[in-house]
Motif scaffolding. Structure first.
Motif, PDB file in Angstrom:
ATOM      1  N   GLN A 116       0.841  -1.190   0.000  1.00  0.00           N
ATOM      2  CA  GLN A 116       0.000   0.000   0.000  1.00  0.00           C
ATOM      3  C   GLN A 116       0.878   1.241   0.000  1.00  0.00           C
ATOM      4  OE1 GLN A 116      -2.783  -0.155   3.263  1.00  0.00           O
ATOM      5  NE2 GLN A 116      -3.902  -1.890   2.407  1.00  0.00           N
ATOM      6  N   LYS A 117       0.544   2.189  -0.877  1.00  0.00           N
ATOM      7  CA  LYS A 117       1.214   3.477  -0.856  1.00  0.00           C
ATOM      8  C   LYS A 117       0.452   4.392   0.089  1.00  0.00           C
ATOM      9  CE  LYS A 117       3.113   7.160  -3.718  1.00  0.00           C
ATOM     10  NZ  LYS A 117       3.305   7.694  -5.090  1.00  0.00           N
ATOM     11  N   ILE A 118       1.169   4.991   1.015  1.00  0.00           N
ATOM     12  CA  ILE A 118       0.504   5.789   2.039  1.00  0.00           C
ATOM     13  C   ILE A 118       1.149   7.170   2.157  1.00  0.00           C
ATOM     14  CG2 ILE A 118      -0.102   3.728   3.360  1.00  0.00           C
ATOM     15  CD1 ILE A 118       2.116   4.504   5.355  1.00  0.00           C
ATOM     16  N   ALA A 119       0.446   8.064   2.814  1.00  0.00           N
ATOM     17  CA  ALA A 119       0.981   9.353   3.233  1.00  0.00           C
ATOM     18  C   ALA A 119       0.867   9.414   4.749  1.00  0.00           C
ATOM     19  CB  ALA A 119       0.208  10.506   2.601  1.00  0.00           C
ATOM     20  N   VAL A 120       1.972   9.755   5.412  1.00  0.00           N
ATOM     21  CA  VAL A 120       2.023   9.779   6.870  1.00  0.00           C
ATOM     22  C   VAL A 120       2.212  11.211   7.337  1.00  0.00           C
ATOM     23  CG1 VAL A 120       3.134   8.832   8.924  1.00  0.00           C
ATOM     24  CG2 VAL A 120       3.170   7.543   6.786  1.00  0.00           C
ATOM     25  N   GLU A 121       1.468  11.587   8.359  1.00  0.00           N
ATOM     26  CA  GLU A 121       1.642  12.899   8.980  1.00  0.00           C
ATOM     27  C   GLU A 121       2.029  12.698  10.438  1.00  0.00           C
ATOM     28  OE1 GLU A 121      -0.822  17.020  10.005  1.00  0.00           O
ATOM     29  OE2 GLU A 121      -1.787  15.379   8.919  1.00  0.00           O
ATOM     30  N   GLY A 122       3.203  13.217  10.819  1.00  0.00           N
ATOM     31  CA  GLY A 122       3.682  13.057  12.178  1.00  0.00           C
ATOM     32  C   GLY A 122       2.968  13.976  13.150  1.00  0.00           C
ATOM     33  N   PRO A 130       5.620  10.464   2.143  1.00  0.00           N
ATOM     34  CA  PRO A 130       5.071   9.268   1.500  1.00  0.00           C
ATOM     35  C   PRO A 130       5.837   8.040   1.960  1.00  0.00           C
ATOM     36  CG  PRO A 130       6.509  10.415  -0.021  1.00  0.00           C
ATOM     37  CD  PRO A 130       6.444  11.263   1.222  1.00  0.00           C
ATOM     38  N   ALA A 131       5.212   6.900   1.886  1.00  0.00           N
ATOM     39  CA  ALA A 131       5.844   5.639   2.264  1.00  0.00           C
ATOM     40  C   ALA A 131       5.083   4.497   1.611  1.00  0.00           C
ATOM     41  CB  ALA A 131       5.866   5.472   3.784  1.00  0.00           C
ATOM     42  N   TYR A 132       5.641   3.304   1.721  1.00  0.00           N
ATOM     43  CA  TYR A 132       4.966   2.089   1.277  1.00  0.00           C
ATOM     44  C   TYR A 132       4.887   1.128   2.458  1.00  0.00           C
ATOM     45  CZ  TYR A 132       5.581   3.577  -3.574  1.00  0.00           C
ATOM     46  OH  TYR A 132       5.531   4.278  -4.752  1.00  0.00           O
TER      47      TYR A 132
END
Length: 370
Positions: A116-122, A130-132
């Motif tokens: 899954q390609k995701i977007a992470v907000e800290g 972005p991350a996988y």
């Protein structure tokens, strides 16, 4: 057609061969001193050299994946895409899309797993990246519906792209194959680059007045992932692994945050934060921050914790061998250290692909499911 596709490479090679043959065939006809003949010779030579250069460049890029796409090659920022799914309840991860693994049964998540390609907000750092996420087949199987899996953060080098971890270093495929052979337990992999404030190389440092990169990786990312996916929340459930800059970050974060990570693996890692034009002033003159970024200094001056480390180098070809041996010598109980020392190998993907399978086995053996 993608930059790394076989079709592009074949077209470039065919063009080079055709242009070379055309140059040999047409050269006698272009031997005159007229402007047409001179222009023809120049055009053939330039076109042939360009095609050969493109072919060699594509072969090198496909081997080492310096660039993952045309946009990456030309330095264009890639948009994260359109949200097709997201978590409810104010979670800090959005799923941007999914892709299958190139394995038997890969079209079915319960057999091939899923990326899954995701977007992470800290939450603490306010960093967005972005991350996988690789989810193993067991994640989708009914008998594991209540299971919380161990997880590992996987980092590239600098500048790197997260796609390198999938296409070139093949972390998901390797994890899938090792789990199928029961050499590792099913694990969730969170794959991204350490460059979360591009183009700056932050060396996973909490920069005074700047990006709080260490906080993002040590606190925000595990918390966000655990809040969305079925992974454990304790230190025994989390590991971190990376190569080059990602290896340095992995060792540093595991060393300084044993409450978050049970294990850290550095492939071809270095042991002190780089400081150059790509990093800028990381420490703002603060001596204690610079010392803390030196892992050898930290081992001498920080109380040891129950953390496991894996370091890799090569007896020939790696510049980090001396410091790697020093790191091994400085690790004190209750911490543990293991190593992979190849007879020869360079600072490149070919070497890391030799180290990733045993490194994943090592990592799996030091993590537990919740």
């Amino acid at each position: 057609m993608g930059l790394t596709s076989t079709a592009v490479l074949v077209m470039a090679v065919v063009a080079a061969v055709v242009l070379f043959a055309s140059t040999i065939w047409l050269w006698p006809r272009l031997a005159g001193r007229t402007w047409r003949a001179v222009t023809g010779r120049v055009a053939l030579l330039l076109a042939t050299q360009l095609a050969i250069f493109a072919s060699v460049g594509l072969v090198a890029n496909n081997a080492f994946l310096f660039y993952g796409s045309w946009a990456d090659l030309f330095g264009k920022q890639q948009d994260l895409g359109v949200v097709v799914d997201h978590s409810a309840g104010g979670k800090r991860i959005k799923v941007m899309g999914t892709q299958r693994l190139d394995v038997p049964g890969g079209d079915r998540p319960e057999r091939g797993g899923q990326i899954q390609k995701i977007a992470v907000e800290g939450e603490k750092s306010a960093i967005k990246s972005p991350a996988y996420v690789y989810l193993p087949p067991e994640y989708f199987q009914p008998q594991y519906a209540e299971k919380r899996f161990p997880a590992a953060i996987v980092l590239t080098g600098y500048p790197g792209t997260a796609e390198n971890l999938i296409k070139a270093l093949k972390y998901p495929r390797t994890a899938h194959e090792l789990a199928a052979k029961r050499k590792i337990q099913p694990m969730v992999l969170v794959m991204l680059r350490p460059t979360v404030a591009p183009p700056r190389d932050t060396e996973c440092v909490d920069i005074p007045g700047g990006p709080q990169t260490e906080t993002f990786f040590a606190d925000d990312l595990p918390a966000a992932v655990s809040g969305v996916y079925r992974v454990g929340t304790g230190s025994a459930n989390w590991g971190i692994i990376g190569n080059s800059t990602g290896g340095y970050c992995s060792l540093k974060i595991a060393l300084h945050h044993p409450d978050r990570f049970a294990a850290g693996a550095g492939l071809s890692a270095y042991y002190e934060a780089a400081e150059d034009r790509t990093t800028g002033d990381l420490f703002q003159g603060k001596k204690e921050l610079r010392q803390r970024s030196n892992l050898l200094w930290s081992l001498d001056n920080k109380p040891p914790a129950k953390t496991s480390f894996l370091v890799t180098s090569s007896k020939k070809g790696e510049p980090n061998l001396k410091d790697t041996l020093r790191f091994i010598e400085k690790v004190r109980p209750p911490a543990r250290v293991s190593s992979i020392l190849l007879d020869s190998g360079g600072h490149n993907f070919t070497t890391w692909k030799r180290e990733i399978p045993p490194a994943l086995e090592w990592l799996s053996g030091r993590l537990t499911s919740a």
